[in-house]
Design a protein around this motif. Structure first.
Motif, short mmCIF file in Angstrom:
data_model
loop_
_atom_site.label_atom_id
_atom_site.label_comp_id
_atom_site.label_asym_id
_atom_site.label_seq_id
_atom_site.Cartn_x
_atom_site.Cartn_y
_atom_site.Cartn_z
N HIS A 1 2.89 -4.70 -2.11
CA HIS A 1 2.76 -5.93 -1.37
C HIS A 1 1.83 -5.68 -0.20
O HIS A 1 1.92 -4.65 0.45
CB HIS A 1 4.14 -6.40 -0.90
CG HIS A 1 5.14 -6.45 -2.01
ND1 HIS A 1 5.18 -7.50 -2.92
CD2 HIS A 1 6.12 -5.61 -2.38
CE1 HIS A 1 6.15 -7.28 -3.78
NE2 HIS A 1 6.75 -6.15 -3.48
N ARG A 2 0.96 -6.63 0.07
CA ARG A 2 -0.06 -6.44 1.10
C ARG A 2 -0.14 -7.68 1.98
O ARG A 2 -0.01 -8.81 1.50
CB ARG A 2 -1.39 -6.20 0.41
CG ARG A 2 -2.57 -6.14 1.32
CD ARG A 2 -3.87 -5.95 0.55
NE ARG A 2 -4.17 -7.09 -0.30
CZ ARG A 2 -4.40 -7.02 -1.61
NH1 ARG A 2 -4.36 -5.86 -2.23
NH2 ARG A 2 -4.67 -8.09 -2.31
N ARG A 3 -0.35 -7.43 3.29
CA ARG A 3 -0.51 -8.54 4.23
C ARG A 3 -1.63 -8.18 5.20
O ARG A 3 -1.62 -7.09 5.77
CB ARG A 3 0.81 -8.75 4.99
CG ARG A 3 0.77 -9.83 6.02
CD ARG A 3 2.17 -10.15 6.52
NE ARG A 3 2.76 -9.06 7.25
CZ ARG A 3 3.33 -9.18 8.45
NH1 ARG A 3 3.39 -10.36 9.03
NH2 ARG A 3 3.86 -8.13 9.04
N VAL A 4 -2.61 -9.06 5.33
CA VAL A 4 -3.68 -8.86 6.30
C VAL A 4 -3.15 -9.30 7.66
O VAL A 4 -2.70 -10.43 7.83
CB VAL A 4 -4.95 -9.66 5.91
CG1 VAL A 4 -6.01 -9.55 7.00
CG2 VAL A 4 -5.49 -9.16 4.58
N GLU A 15 -1.00 -4.46 6.44
CA GLU A 15 0.31 -3.83 6.24
C GLU A 15 0.53 -3.77 4.73
O GLU A 15 0.33 -4.76 4.02
CB GLU A 15 1.40 -4.68 6.89
CG GLU A 15 2.79 -4.11 6.70
CD GLU A 15 3.84 -5.03 7.29
OE1 GLU A 15 4.48 -4.62 8.27
OE2 GLU A 15 3.99 -6.16 6.78
N ILE A 16 0.93 -2.60 4.26
CA ILE A 16 1.13 -2.37 2.83
C ILE A 16 2.58 -1.92 2.62
O ILE A 16 3.06 -1.03 3.34
CB ILE A 16 0.18 -1.27 2.30
CG1 ILE A 16 -1.27 -1.53 2.70
CG2 ILE A 16 0.34 -1.08 0.80
CD1 ILE A 16 -1.96 -2.62 1.97
N ASP A 74 10.67 4.00 -0.75
CA ASP A 74 10.02 2.78 -0.27
C ASP A 74 9.19 3.16 0.95
O ASP A 74 9.66 3.89 1.83
CB ASP A 74 11.07 1.74 0.13
CG ASP A 74 11.78 1.11 -1.06
OD1 ASP A 74 11.39 1.38 -2.22
OD2 ASP A 74 12.73 0.35 -0.82
N VAL A 75 7.96 2.67 1.01
CA VAL A 75 7.07 3.06 2.10
C VAL A 75 6.33 1.84 2.65
O VAL A 75 5.91 0.97 1.90
CB VAL A 75 6.08 4.16 1.64
CG1 VAL A 75 5.12 3.67 0.57
CG2 VAL A 75 5.31 4.75 2.80
N THR A 76 6.23 1.80 3.98
CA THR A 76 5.45 0.79 4.68
C THR A 76 4.32 1.49 5.40
O THR A 76 4.55 2.46 6.14
CB THR A 76 6.32 0.00 5.68
OG1 THR A 76 7.38 -0.64 4.97
CG2 THR A 76 5.49 -1.06 6.40
#
Length: 90
Positions: A1-4, A15-16, A74-76
């Protein structure tokens, strides 16, 4: 999942989130990439060398260098790309 999170003409902050056992297959792109592990664990392979990264670790990947990732938990991640990744824009 990705967020600019933010972008200008020359850089992009993202953010990934990668679920445990998932990953990003080997690839390369022209963009320089730096990142920070906010939480979790990741096996990151850059130019054939694999390192295990944990919360608080950071990394840098020059443009054009092959790399891949596998979430060991799980990784951010928070990552910066220069120039911005047009394929990441909404």
């Amino acid at each position: 999942h990705r967020r600019v999170l933010g972008t200008t003409a020359s850089i992009m902050l993202t953010e990934i989130f990668i679920e445990r056992g998932s990953g990003v297959p080997a690839h390369a792109h022209v963009h320089e990439q730096v990142g920070y592990v906010v939480a979790g664990r990741l096996a990151l392979t850059v130019a054939g060398e694999t390192r295990q990264l944990e919360t608080g670790d950071s990394y840098a990947i020059p443009g054009g260098v092959p790399h891949a990732a596998l979430a060991l938990a799980d990784v951010t991640l928070v990552e910066v790309f220069s120039p911005p990744r047009e394929d990441f824009r909404d």
